[in-house]
Design an enzyme around this catalytic site. Structure first.
Site, PDB file in Angstrom:
ATOM      1  CG  ASP A  63      -2.323   4.662   3.665  1.00  0.00           C
ATOM      2  OD1 ASP A  63      -2.198   5.026   2.480  1.00  0.00           O
ATOM      3  OD2 ASP A  63      -3.301   4.975   4.368  1.00  0.00           O
TER       4      ASP A  63
ATOM      5  CG  LEU B 138       4.703   4.716  -5.798  1.00  0.00           C
ATOM      6  CD1 LEU B 138       5.420   3.809  -6.782  1.00  0.00           C
ATOM      7  CD2 LEU B 138       5.618   5.044  -4.620  1.00  0.00           C
ATOM      8  NE  ARG B 139       0.197  11.341  -2.794  1.00  0.00           N
ATOM      9  CZ  ARG B 139      -0.875  10.942  -2.129  1.00  0.00           C
ATOM     10  NH1 ARG B 139      -1.854  10.315  -2.759  1.00  0.00           N
ATOM     11  NH2 ARG B 139      -0.992  11.170  -0.836  1.00  0.00           N
TER      12      ARG B 139
ATOM     13  CG  ASN C 267      -4.934   7.788  -4.451  1.00  0.00           C
ATOM     14  OD1 ASN C 267      -3.902   7.187  -4.717  1.00  0.00           O
ATOM     15  ND2 ASN C 267      -5.130   8.402  -3.295  1.00  0.00           N
TER      16      ASN C 267
ATOM     17  CG  HIS D 137      -2.032   0.943   1.196  1.00  0.00           C
ATOM     18  ND1 HIS D 137      -3.279   0.658   1.697  1.00  0.00           N
ATOM     19  CD2 HIS D 137      -2.124   2.198   0.702  1.00  0.00           C
ATOM     20  CE1 HIS D 137      -4.081   1.691   1.514  1.00  0.00           C
ATOM     21  NE2 HIS D 137      -3.397   2.648   0.923  1.00  0.00           N
TER      22      HIS D 137
HETATM   23 ZN   LIG Z   1      -6.928   4.084   2.098  1.00  0.00          ZN
END
Ligand SMILES: [Zn+2]
Length: 432
Positions: free
Chosen positions: A313, A71-72, A102, A68
């Site tokens: 995360d 890495l954007r 995302n 999780h």
């Molecule tokens: Zn999340």
């Protein structure tokens, strides 16, 4: 430390080898040739013509696997790129990470998957596996074409950052994911209960006057997804479990035979909501840091196997994003570079779990959770390895951070145990 970059054939001699598969730590030596583990012998020294790295002070383990990470790239390169994120991963002892969908555009199309895979290969600092988005644009409305995403190489599906509110959409997503043998990673949080929340709902949030998100926001979501996993028979992985109730729900679902796994983050395992007293936006994460009882329950979940693995995360945000009113700051903290040291300091050094347990939670267990290769130390396996000094005491400083973003509350923290570097397919990358 060691200038070992250019050596392609060598021995790592006399290390304490942490083998999560054989469940033991034992002194031995490993021969690396052409990026693979050519040989393991259970002796301190070797007679050889090849160069020998004297690793007597160190623990040698399989490279860590993170399920999780954000890495954007593409879309938020001011926060992180595949290059800086991979460097941060390697500095933290990781040789494999799974990046979340995302981005902008979201990873809902094979072209984005291909872009990330190619870029990660060019950078060559860490294996990057891709989680594809469950729904188009991660909007929770229309499910993606999983066949094409799988062909492009995704290893799991997730709208992480957002919960799929519509239960019918989630049911379809699980059914189709199951057809393609893809696990679904769920960010379990009731969006209405958690709406505009700043932290965990409890004594501290009341005292600070910040809107809290109740444990129920997570637990309602985990309940529904457990039921849907049972209904569909699909593989569900619950991301960043943070409440005692959610741990119990996962425990019960496992007992019923639901195909469910769960992860916990280093921050939820070691920090609690009382720390928000100073309004440090670097402690604002999603799900929020919870109460002391929740931290205890998460640790109990690690010990009894309810929580399958640790995942960071890792959520980079730039300094300008975070340097605003607490209410305005985005949620998330970076974690790749501190995960091992933080958990070693708080859990291993304090006797909650032992070093081999921690290695398992960061290697073979996450790999097994999503069916990834890696996490093993065995003959013929790729030489993806981490070298650790479990005794080194050190201070985590901002100047050490490889990630493009510096949003962590751990700057200045004293740690026991330090990753010295990783071998990725036998190629050394120093972390110190
Ligand atoms: Zn999340």
């Amino acid at each position: 430390m060691i200038d070992w970059k250019d050596k392609r054939e060598f021995w790592i001699a006399g290390a304490r080898i942490a083998d999560p598969e054989a469940e033991r730590i034992r002194v031995g030596s490993v021969c690396v040739q052409k990026g693979r583990i050519a040989e393991i012998v259970w002796q301190k020294s070797v007679e050889t013509d090849l160069p020998v790295l004297d690793a007597e002070r160190f623990v040698l383990a399989p490279g860590f696997v993170d399920l999780h990470a954000h890495l954007r790239e593409p879309g938020y390169e001011e926060k992180e790129t595949i290059e800086t994120g991979s460097a941060a991963a390697a500095a933290g002892g990781y040789t494999s990470v799974v990046c979340m969908a995302n981005t902008n555009p979201a990873i809902d199309d094979p072209s984005v998957v291909e872009y990330i895979s190619c870029r990660a290969q060019q950078v060559g600092r860490c294996r990057v596996y891709v989680a594809g988005a469950l729904t188009k644009g991660r909007l929770g409305e229309i499910i993606n074409e999983y066949y094409h995403l799988k062909r492009a190489g995704v290893v799991a599906l997730s709208d992480d950052g957002a919960y799929v509110t519509n239960s019918q959409v989630m049911r379809s997503a699980l059914e189709y994911a199951n057809l393609h043998a893809l696990p679904v990673i769920s960010h379990c949080e009731d969006a209405f209960l958690a709406s505009s929340s700043q932290m965990n709902e409890g004594y501290t949030s009341t005292r600070l006057g910040l809107k809290g998100s109740p444990a129920a926001a997570e637990e309602i979501a985990v309940s529904r997804d457990c039921m849907l996993a049972q209904l569909t028979g699909a593989r569900l992985h619950v991301a960043h479990v943070s409440t005692a109730g959610a741990v119990e729900l996962v425990r019960r679902a496992k007992k019923k035979g639901t195909r469910i796994t769960a992860e916990a983050t280093p921050h939820h395992l070691t920090l609690d909501d009382r720390l928000l007293d100073g309004y440090d936006a670097n402690l604002k994460v999603n799900p929020p840091l919870r109460g002391v009882k929740d931290v205890e329950a998460l640790r109990a979940g690690l010990l009894d196997g309810t929580i399958d693995c640790v995942a960071t995360d890792h959520a980079p945000h730039s300094e300008i994003d975070k340097d605003v009113e607490f209410d305005e700051a985005p949620a998330g903290m970076i974690g790749l570079e501190t995960a091992f040291a933080q958990l070693h300091t708080e859990l291993v050094a304090k006797g909650v779990i032992d070093l081999l347990d921690l290695v398992k939670l960061m290697t073979i267990k996450p790999a097994a959770t999503l069916g990834l290769p890696g996490g093993r130390i065995a003959r013929e396996a790729p030489a993806d390895l981490v070298l650790i000094d479990p005794a080194e005491e050190w201070t985590f400083e901002k100047r050490l951070i490889r990630s493009r973003s510096k949003n962590t509350p751990l700057v200045g923290a004293r740690f026991t145990g330090r990753v010295q570097g990783v071998f990725l397919e036998g190629k050394w990358q120093s972390a110190v």
